[in-house]
Design an enzyme around this catalytic site. Structure first.
Site, short mmCIF file in Angstrom:
data_model
loop_
_atom_site.label_atom_id
_atom_site.label_comp_id
_atom_site.label_asym_id
_atom_site.label_seq_id
_atom_site.Cartn_x
_atom_site.Cartn_y
_atom_site.Cartn_z
N ASP A 131 1.17 -1.61 -0.33
CA ASP A 131 0.21 -0.18 0.49
C ASP A 131 0.99 1.23 -0.08
OD1 ASP A 131 -2.26 1.63 -0.06
OD2 ASP A 131 -3.18 1.22 1.63
N TRP A 132 0.57 2.25 -0.29
CA TRP A 132 0.92 3.73 -0.46
C TRP A 132 2.32 3.69 0.45
CZ3 TRP A 132 -0.46 7.52 -4.05
CH2 TRP A 132 0.33 8.89 -3.98
#
Ligand code: NOJ
Length: 760
Positions: free
Chosen positions: A296-297
């Site tokens: 994820d980011w």
């Protein structure tokens, strides 16, 4: 530098750089070798840096969906793009943007490997379907699949190859803003919906220009953030992990989902991104998942803040070893991984494995045959917002509405001779119904409730806002609120209500009050809306309350006083039309809640498939020492699976036939006992009465949607096999244990019929 300047810069750079190289992708066009061979051939030609480049995903130069990039990032990204150090980009959208970056990857890098363009197509691209929680309320797997199909078609036409959906996190906590993005609290329903959405996005042929790769996220446990606070610590016991959290992810794997995204949270002390157990042992090991995992980011870097990695290099090492194949916006792989391989800290075979997985998906998407197959502006124009897409999103929007209460048949509204007062800022809002996760959709593109009701011309309609709607400017603004204090517009609304036969009030949360980083401690109607509701109730009791919201709300006062309540969520582009059709009875509501609605926020987490405890809920008279609250009931306000229709149904004749020791056939008769045709979701639950690991009081194990005209009766059949009757024990084995079971059937988790059987 703003978006336009950056874009201009990119375009100028592209024009100046005319020396397009022979793209290696051409070598593979028409090559009849198997994809595995093509991948192996290509891998053999790649330098270590080029391989690591495939594992690097950058956000584009335009929108962001995470913490803002540092200054100077754009130049670095562009340089890396040209060197072939970028395998994927996200938040690049529209043929023009996609073509600009794809051209660099394909025509300017040494090997010409196309990018895979990812985007959060969460509930549509430009034309939006209901938020996923709302769609889950339809329990209509065909409509949900169709909605994903049209989202895939519209986003693919805008150059996108890969969506970061479906989110299959189970959550029992309405305080968590991202419940809007999932399918609710139940692993069985959640698994069915995960499969429907994956089939919708990916179709039968990933290489078609109408399909995109899907992504099961967030692996794992993200929906169990403590206290419902986004990104918070997650601690989950073995039994819950295996029986509640994992099943939708397993179903996604079995349905052939091409990618997984790991999660921000730590799980039992180990951040998911660096979690060997989750990614290597379970996902790629036990389940044999052969796609790739994207972080994820920034989640690789976040392992430093978690206290698990000492610095970014360590984070890259831990992530690669744990099986995170692609780095979204941490810059950890691109900056650190080559050195880690040279130092012998990360084996090159792990890099090869990750790159093989990524390239395979690119080949399957057909990107090597034609990297620009998604880049046709005429086709983009033709598909975006086409009538067929609007038709599909309207269909699923109607089906997502849940009728929570309808006393004295206040609904459906009469079509003529009535004076209707429509009240609430949300009633006229054309942006809020789009909901959260709508990056590509333009503001003011949803049909408002006001517009929807105006199409029914037989009644007099008066609109009054009642309370102003004040929201922050940007999508990710923090101080979103529906006017907290101003009651100056109450008198106008009260006057309108006084003159009306029926008052329709549209209240709830603005679209951006739920979603990522939108946790709440209070589940009441925000701002002065409760006050407005009570003020209107004093002058006119004939109120239809239409809720717009991205999570269960505590509307306990409304349930006691307001005769009709309609849960209309954030329904997307066609919202107002869908709501109007339901209010006027042109569509008979058929939705059922995918999440329990608490009576009070203090009951959260609340869910239907709870454990009995040693001191269960039915107490002896005058007994105090049992599992309960002294100030509120244990019951939810509205149970999981609840939802009314304009007709009524009766259930009878529950029969269980034993086929073999572990296979049973269950049948039940359902009859439409009302006066209009309607749909019912017939729900079957089981209870394993005693087991080596305690089992919930009820577990959904089957459902079927039927449509019956008045007085018609149908016999519904369910099969119960080992798959439905077994469970995961604490060593992770799926077991079916002998003993007594109960079967419950009805139109909600508050079932009406029950019977028993035994497994020897
Ligand atoms: C962070 C979110 O958690 C994830 O679900 C999303 O796909 C990425 N950002 C990309 O926008």
């Amino acid at each position: 530098m703003n978006k336009n300047n950056l874009y201009n810069l990119l375009v100028i750079l592209l024009i100046l750089n005319v020396s397009c190289k022979e793209a290696i992708s051409n070598d593979f066009a028409g090559n009849t070798n198997s994809i595995d061979n093509k991948v192996a051939d290509l891998l053999a030609k790649m330098t270590l840096e080029e391989k690591i480049g495939q594992m690097n995903q950058y956000n584009g130069f335009w929108d962001v969906t995470g913490p803002k990039p540092a200054a100077g990032d754009a130049a670095k990204k562009y340089d890396h793009l040209k060197k072939g150090y970028v395998g994927s980009m996200l938040n690049v959208r529209g043929v023009k943007e996609v073509r600009a970056v794809q051209k660099v990857a394909v025509e300017e890098t040494r090997l010409g490997i196309p990018l895979i363009i990812g985007f959060d197509v969460i509930h549509g691209y430009k034309t939006l379907s209901p938020i996923p929680l709302a769609e889950a309320a339809s329990w209509d797997l065909e409509a949900i699949k169709k909605s994903a199909q049209v989202a895939a078609k519209e986003s693919a036409a805008a150059g996108i190859n890969w969506t970061f959906a479906p989110m299959v996190d189970i959550s029992r906590d309405a305080r968590w803003g991202r419940v809007m993005e999932g399918a609710g609290e139940d692993p069985y329903l959640g698994s069915k919906i995960a499969v429907a959405r994956i089939h919708g996005f990916q179709g039968d042929d990933l290489a078609s220009h109408e399909t995109i790769a899907a992504c099961a996220k967030h692996w794992a446990g993200y929906g169990f953030a403590e206290a419902g606070r986004d990104y918070n610590t997650v601690d989950i016991g073995t039994s819950t992990l295996n029986n509640i959290i994992f099943p939708p992810f397993k179903a996604a794997t079995d349905a052939g989902v091409k990618t997984f995204m790991n999660s921000f949270n730590e799980l039992n002390g180990i951040p998911a991104t660096g979690n060997v157990y989750l990614q290597r042992d379970i996902l790629k090991g036990k389940w044999g998942f052969d796609g790739f995992v994207v972080s994820d980011w920034g989640s690789m870097n976040e392992m430093i803040a978690h206290g698990y990695a000492k610095d970014r290099k360590h984070a890259a090492e831990l992530s690669a070893i744990a099986g995170s194949d692609m780095d979204m916006e941490s810059y950890a792989y691109v900056d650190e991984l080559a050195n880690l391989v040279r130092e012998g800290k990360v084996k090159e075979s792990l890099i090869d494995d990750a790159v093989t997985r990524i390239l395979k998906v690119k080949f399957e998407l057909g990107l090597f045959d034609d990297p620009y197959k998604y880049c046709n502006e005429d086709y983009e124009k033709e598909v975006t917002g086409s009538p067929a897409i609007h038709e599909a999103v309207l269909d699923v929007a109607k089906k997502s509405i849940v009728l929570l209460k309808n006393e004295n048949q206040l609904l459906p509204l009469k079509k003529e001779g009535q004076h209707i007062a429509l009240i609430g800022a949300l009633a006229a809002d054309k942006t809020s119904p789009l909901g959260s996760w709508r990056i590509a959709a333009d503001d003011n593109t949803a049909v408002s409730v006001l517009e929807g009701l105006q199409k029914y011309t037989g009644n007099k309609l008066t609109y009054a806002k009642g309370a102003d709607l004040a929201i922050g400017k940007a999508e990710f603004a923090i101080e979103l609120k529906i006017n907290t204090e101003d009651t100056s517009e109450f008198p106008e609304a009260i006057a309108a209500a006084k003159k009306a036969d029926v008052v329709v009030m549209v209240l709830g949360e603005h679209g951006f009050q739920s979603g990522e980083a939108r946790s709440r401690t209070d589940l009441n109607l925000p701002g002065v809306q409760q006050e407005l509701l009570e003020a209107i109730y004093k002058v006119n009791k004939n109120i239809v309350l239409v809720l717009n919201n991205g999570r269960p709300l505590t509307i306990t006062w409304a349930d006691t006083h307001i005769p009709a309540i309609v849960e209309a969520w954030h329904l997307g582009t066609q919202s107002g039309n869908a709501i109007a059709e339901v209010l006027y009875g042109d569509y008979n509501p058929s939705g059922k809640l995918p999440m329990s609605f608490p009576r009070h926020v203090g009951q959260v987490p609340i869910y239907y498939n709870y454990k009995n405890t040693g001191r269960p809920i039915i107490p002896a008279p005058n007994e105090v020492f049992w599992s309960h609250y002294i100030d509120e009931s244990n019951d939810p306000l509205y149970a999981f699976g609840h939802g009314l229709s304009y007709t009524t149904f009766s259930y009878s004749n529950l029969v269980i036939d034993k086929v073999s020791n572990d296979t049973f056939k269950v049948s039940v008769d359902v009859k439409n006992t009302g006066s209009v045709t309607g749909k019912e979701v017939v729900q079957l639950y089981i209870q394993d009465l005693f087991a080596s690991v305690t089992r919930p009081v009820k577990e959904l194990k089957g459902f079927e949607m039927i449509e019956l005209s008045p007085n018609k009766q149908e016999t519904i059949h369910f099969n119960l096999t080992k798959d439905e009757l077994g469970f995961f024990n604490n060593t992770g084995d799926f077991v079916l244990e002998p003993g007594d079971f109960k079967v419950y059937v009805g139109g909600s988790s508050k079932t009406v019929l029950e019977s028993k059987f035994n497994i020897e």
